[in-house]
Design an enzyme around this catalytic site. Sequence first.
Site, short mmCIF file in Angstrom:
data_model
loop_
_atom_site.label_atom_id
_atom_site.label_comp_id
_atom_site.label_asym_id
_atom_site.label_seq_id
_atom_site.Cartn_x
_atom_site.Cartn_y
_atom_site.Cartn_z
N GLY A 98 0.86 -1.18 0.00
CA GLY A 98 0.00 0.00 0.00
C GLY A 98 0.89 1.22 0.00
N CYS A 99 0.33 2.30 0.41
CA CYS A 99 1.08 3.55 0.50
C CYS A 99 2.27 3.36 1.44
CB CYS A 99 0.15 4.63 1.03
SG CYS A 99 0.98 6.13 1.51
#
Length: 162
Positions: A11-12
């Site tokens: 993810g981020c």
Amino acid sequence: MNNSQIGLGGGCHWCTEAVFQSLKGVTLVKQGYISSIGKNNSFSEAVIVSYNPEIIHLKDLIEIHLHTHKSTSNHSFRKKYRSAVYYIDEHQKEVIEIFIDELNKGFENEIITKVLKLNKFKSSRNELLDYYKKNPEKPFCKRYINPKLDLLRKKYIKKTNL
């Protein structure tokens, strides 16, 4: 101190950085972008985690990684947010593959996380490093990072510094 390293992406990288900075035995989290080899040679958001295996086991790191990003979802942002565990050497690759196979049994859907060779790392810009520590009240942190830290508190509290 006995330190090992592993690359993690999914993810981020702000989220991934905050999750792994919260764990006992993690000595350093480098936020940035990792490229692998072959068809995965483009850079994708990720972190390199340095850890003491006498305090936290690689299997714990992988399990936490799989539970704190969409490791079973092949969504449209996978090029930017490649779900991967990046290994440093061949022995590490074999161990990671065994762990993911074992952990897959605990998921409703199949884990899509790839096991890839860590080829290159590019650090994020300085102003983005330690993003959660610097900005815990920002809407992004409250919406995306806090739920991941809440999961750590509920499921892995003995492994955290929270």
